[in-house]
Design a protein around this motif. Structure first.
Motif, short mmCIF file in Angstrom:
data_model
loop_
_atom_site.label_atom_id
_atom_site.label_comp_id
_atom_site.label_asym_id
_atom_site.label_seq_id
_atom_site.Cartn_x
_atom_site.Cartn_y
_atom_site.Cartn_z
N LEU A 86 10.31 -0.53 -7.38
CA LEU A 86 10.20 0.44 -8.46
C LEU A 86 9.47 -0.19 -9.64
CD1 LEU A 86 13.75 2.09 -8.37
CD2 LEU A 86 11.75 2.48 -6.90
N ARG A 87 8.51 0.58 -10.20
CA ARG A 87 7.70 0.08 -11.30
C ARG A 87 7.89 0.94 -12.54
NH1 ARG A 87 6.84 -5.09 -10.55
NH2 ARG A 87 5.80 -5.54 -8.55
N ALA A 88 8.10 0.28 -13.67
CA ALA A 88 8.25 0.97 -14.94
C ALA A 88 6.88 1.35 -15.50
CB ALA A 88 9.01 0.11 -15.94
N ALA A 89 6.88 2.27 -16.42
CA ALA A 89 5.62 2.70 -17.06
C ALA A 89 4.96 1.50 -17.74
CB ALA A 89 5.90 3.79 -18.07
N GLY A 90 3.64 1.36 -17.51
CA GLY A 90 2.89 0.29 -18.14
C GLY A 90 3.04 -1.05 -17.52
N ALA A 91 3.81 -1.12 -16.38
CA ALA A 91 4.04 -2.42 -15.74
C ALA A 91 2.81 -2.85 -14.96
CB ALA A 91 5.23 -2.33 -14.82
N VAL A 133 6.38 -0.36 -0.29
CA VAL A 133 5.78 0.72 -1.06
C VAL A 133 6.13 0.51 -2.53
CG1 VAL A 133 5.66 3.23 -1.40
CG2 VAL A 133 6.11 2.30 0.88
N GLU A 134 5.13 0.52 -3.40
CA GLU A 134 5.37 0.44 -4.84
C GLU A 134 5.44 1.86 -5.39
OE1 GLU A 134 3.13 -2.17 -7.22
OE2 GLU A 134 3.82 -3.94 -6.13
N VAL A 135 6.49 2.14 -6.15
CA VAL A 135 6.74 3.49 -6.64
C VAL A 135 6.81 3.48 -8.16
CG1 VAL A 135 8.24 5.51 -6.51
CG2 VAL A 135 8.08 3.95 -4.55
N PRO A 136 5.84 4.07 -8.84
CA PRO A 136 5.88 4.13 -10.31
C PRO A 136 6.82 5.23 -10.78
CG PRO A 136 3.90 5.21 -9.49
CD PRO A 136 4.61 4.66 -8.28
N LEU A 137 7.74 4.87 -11.66
CA LEU A 137 8.66 5.84 -12.25
C LEU A 137 8.53 5.76 -13.77
CD1 LEU A 137 11.90 5.30 -10.08
CD2 LEU A 137 10.08 6.99 -9.76
N PRO A 138 7.88 6.72 -14.38
CA PRO A 138 7.61 6.65 -15.82
C PRO A 138 8.85 6.48 -16.69
CG PRO A 138 6.27 8.35 -14.81
CD PRO A 138 7.22 7.88 -13.75
N ARG A 139 9.98 7.01 -16.25
CA ARG A 139 11.19 6.91 -17.09
C ARG A 139 11.97 5.62 -16.85
NH1 ARG A 139 15.06 11.80 -17.61
NH2 ARG A 139 15.35 11.50 -15.37
N VAL A 184 15.89 -1.18 -0.69
CA VAL A 184 15.62 -1.16 0.75
C VAL A 184 16.25 0.09 1.35
CG1 VAL A 184 16.04 -2.31 2.96
CG2 VAL A 184 15.41 -3.66 0.94
N LEU A 185 15.46 0.81 2.14
CA LEU A 185 15.91 2.04 2.76
C LEU A 185 15.99 1.87 4.28
CD1 LEU A 185 16.52 5.09 2.85
CD2 LEU A 185 14.05 5.51 2.74
N VAL A 186 17.19 2.12 4.79
CA VAL A 186 17.44 2.18 6.23
C VAL A 186 17.98 3.58 6.51
CG1 VAL A 186 18.83 1.27 8.12
CG2 VAL A 186 17.95 -0.29 6.37
N THR A 187 17.55 4.20 7.58
CA THR A 187 18.01 5.55 7.85
C THR A 187 17.83 5.90 9.32
OG1 THR A 187 17.79 7.88 7.16
CG2 THR A 187 15.75 6.59 7.31
N MET A 234 0.85 -1.19 0.00
CA MET A 234 0.00 0.00 0.00
C MET A 234 0.88 1.23 0.00
SD MET A 234 -2.93 1.07 2.75
CE MET A 234 -3.85 2.59 2.54
N THR A 235 0.57 2.20 -0.82
CA THR A 235 1.39 3.39 -0.96
C THR A 235 0.70 4.59 -0.35
OG1 THR A 235 2.32 2.54 -3.00
CG2 THR A 235 2.57 4.89 -2.59
N ASP A 236 1.42 5.31 0.53
CA ASP A 236 0.89 6.55 1.08
C ASP A 236 1.25 7.68 0.13
OD1 ASP A 236 0.07 5.18 3.21
OD2 ASP A 236 1.55 5.93 4.63
N THR A 237 0.29 8.49 -0.25
CA THR A 237 0.58 9.61 -1.12
C THR A 237 0.04 10.87 -0.49
OG1 THR A 237 -1.48 9.29 -2.34
CG2 THR A 237 0.49 8.22 -3.22
N SER A 238 0.74 11.95 -0.71
CA SER A 238 0.29 13.25 -0.24
C SER A 238 0.86 14.31 -1.13
CB SER A 238 0.71 13.48 1.22
OG SER A 238 2.10 13.46 1.32
N SER A 239 0.16 15.40 -1.25
CA SER A 239 0.63 16.50 -2.09
C SER A 239 1.64 17.31 -1.32
CB SER A 239 -0.54 17.41 -2.48
OG SER A 239 -1.54 16.68 -3.11
#
Length: 402
Positions: A397-402, A159-165, A176-179, A1-6
């Motif tokens: 990371l998800r490619a365009a149209g995936a 989190v699934e993140v669509p990246l058109p490019r 994986v992000l650790v911080t 599930m992806t949290d989105t906010s403007s």
């Protein structure tokens, strides 16, 4: 599930003065905050119409005064030049306790008292004492729960993140992000090892650490950080500095991470290639680096992207979310950050929001740039997390149209 906010609107000439006023006001917080943190609960719990027996009132007042005087002294000894770990722990526990007591003294002192009055429950003293016991009970529960939340191994947040490019060959790339591990006065070497075991179970292609590894020098915190050397990634393990590295010896942490097999991205990038497609993974020093006076340390995005190629998708590591304005201007596809801890102890996130464009989750900035802000893997200072859970983040990371 992806949290989105403007993201917030771009700040123009109207917003800039308001932020300037807020920052000037915030400069005085270190002077007035300790007094408010202890005086408000003292009044609500002891003097707001309760009429406790004199020994109770005197004892409670004495404890408040000891907290008011002892907290800044312990914090100064613990995090100042003396670096006394026991003092740091004591000061941090007092700070967290005072914040929780202050928050719920204000909330319950107003809301519960009004509710009881509206319901006609009890007399003035009865209502006041009900507020006292409610504040103490809620605070005790939250502090116990918050301590357990801070000390546990974080849950994995996917989190699934669509990246058109992003090219199709890189679709499904696991980052994986650790911080904000903040190894410090409380020895968390075993916790560190368990975090790394959790990371290794995620079958990562790229593992990122976006800074604030520890409070203290690399030599002093080495035992807690060494499990990071066991982290596995298929293509890259990359790291950038956070602001806390510059409170001690940042170069020492850069060198240690290099020794542990991580690639410090100090205003540079690496390429991840799979299936005939390429992702640029870039990193910059923290925005506080230049003011630290450490030679060669500064946030330099042009240097990080130099030679990357304008048509390639870019994943940028920058410790603080507020760097995203520069990232968006440069056309970065995704920025990964930490720093905010999600506020760590509610409702501190409201203050964080005054300084940062995002507190947690995925947000969009400009036409192309996405920002993911982690709540952090560890904790700073008070060993509590209240309504701001820690996390290890798996970004797919998800490619365009995936």
């Amino acid at each position: 599930m992806t949290d989105t906010s403007s993201t917030r609107p771009a700040e123009g000439d109207v917003r800039a003065p308001r932020r300037g006023v807020l920052r000037r006001v915030l400069r005085f917080l270190p002077l007035i905050a300790p007094l408010l943190l202890w005086a408000v609960p003292c009044w609500v719990l002891l003097y707001g119409g309760q009429h406790w027996p004199l020994p109770v009132t005197l004892s409670g007042t004495a404890l408040s005064v000891l907290g008011l005087l002892g907290m800044p002294v312990a914090l100064a000894r613990g995090y100042g030049g003396r670096h006394q770990d026991r003092a740091a722990v004591l000061g941090s526990v007092l700070l967290g306790t005072a914040w929780v007591l202050f928050t719920w003294s204000v909330l319950l002192g107003v809301v519960l008292r009004l509710a009881l009055t509206a319901a006609g429950a009890g007399d003035g003293q009865g209502r006041a004492r009900a507020v006292t016991w409610a504040v103490l009970g809620v605070s005790a529960v939250l502090l116990a729960w918050g301590y357990a939340e801070a000390r546990r191994v974080p849950r994995v947040r996917r989190v699934e993140v669509p990246l058109p490019r992003l090219g199709g060959g890189l679709d499904g790339l696991r980052v994986v992000l650790v911080t904000d591990t903040h190894y410090g006065p409380l020895d968390r070497a075993r916790w560190s090892a368990r975090v790394c075991e959790t990371v290794n179970a995620l079958d990562a292609d790229v593992v990122c650490h976006t800074g604030d590894i520890a409070d203290g020098t690399a030599e002093r915190r080495r035992a807690q950080a060494e499990p990071l050397g066991t982290v596995r990634a298929r293509y890259a393990r990359v790291y950038v500095t956070g602001n806390h590295e510059y409170y001690s010896e940042a170069q020492g942490w850069v060198d240690l991470m290099d020794d542990l097999g991580w690639e410090p991205l100090r205003n540079r990038h690496v390429r991840v290639e799979r299936g005939g497609d390429t992702l640029v993974v870039a990193g910059v020093d923290d925005v506080t680096a230049e003011s630290s006076g450490l030679a060669g340390h500064r946030a330099h995005l042009d240097g990080a992207l130099d030679g990357a190629g304008p048509d390639l998708p870019v994943l940028l590591l920058a410790h603080q979310p507020r760097f995203v304005d520069r990232a968006a201007a440069a056309g970065v596809d995704l920025q990964l950050s930490g720093h905010t801890h999600g506020g760590q102890i509610w409702p501190f996130h409201f203050l964080v929001r005054l300084d940062q464009p995002a507190v947690a989750g995925l947000s969009r900035h400009g036409e192309r740039t996405l920002l993911y802000t982690s709540r952090g893997t560890g904790f700073w200072g008070p060993p509590f997390r209240v309504f701001a859970p820690s996390e290890i983040t798996l970004l797919v990371l998800r490619a365009a149209g995936a």
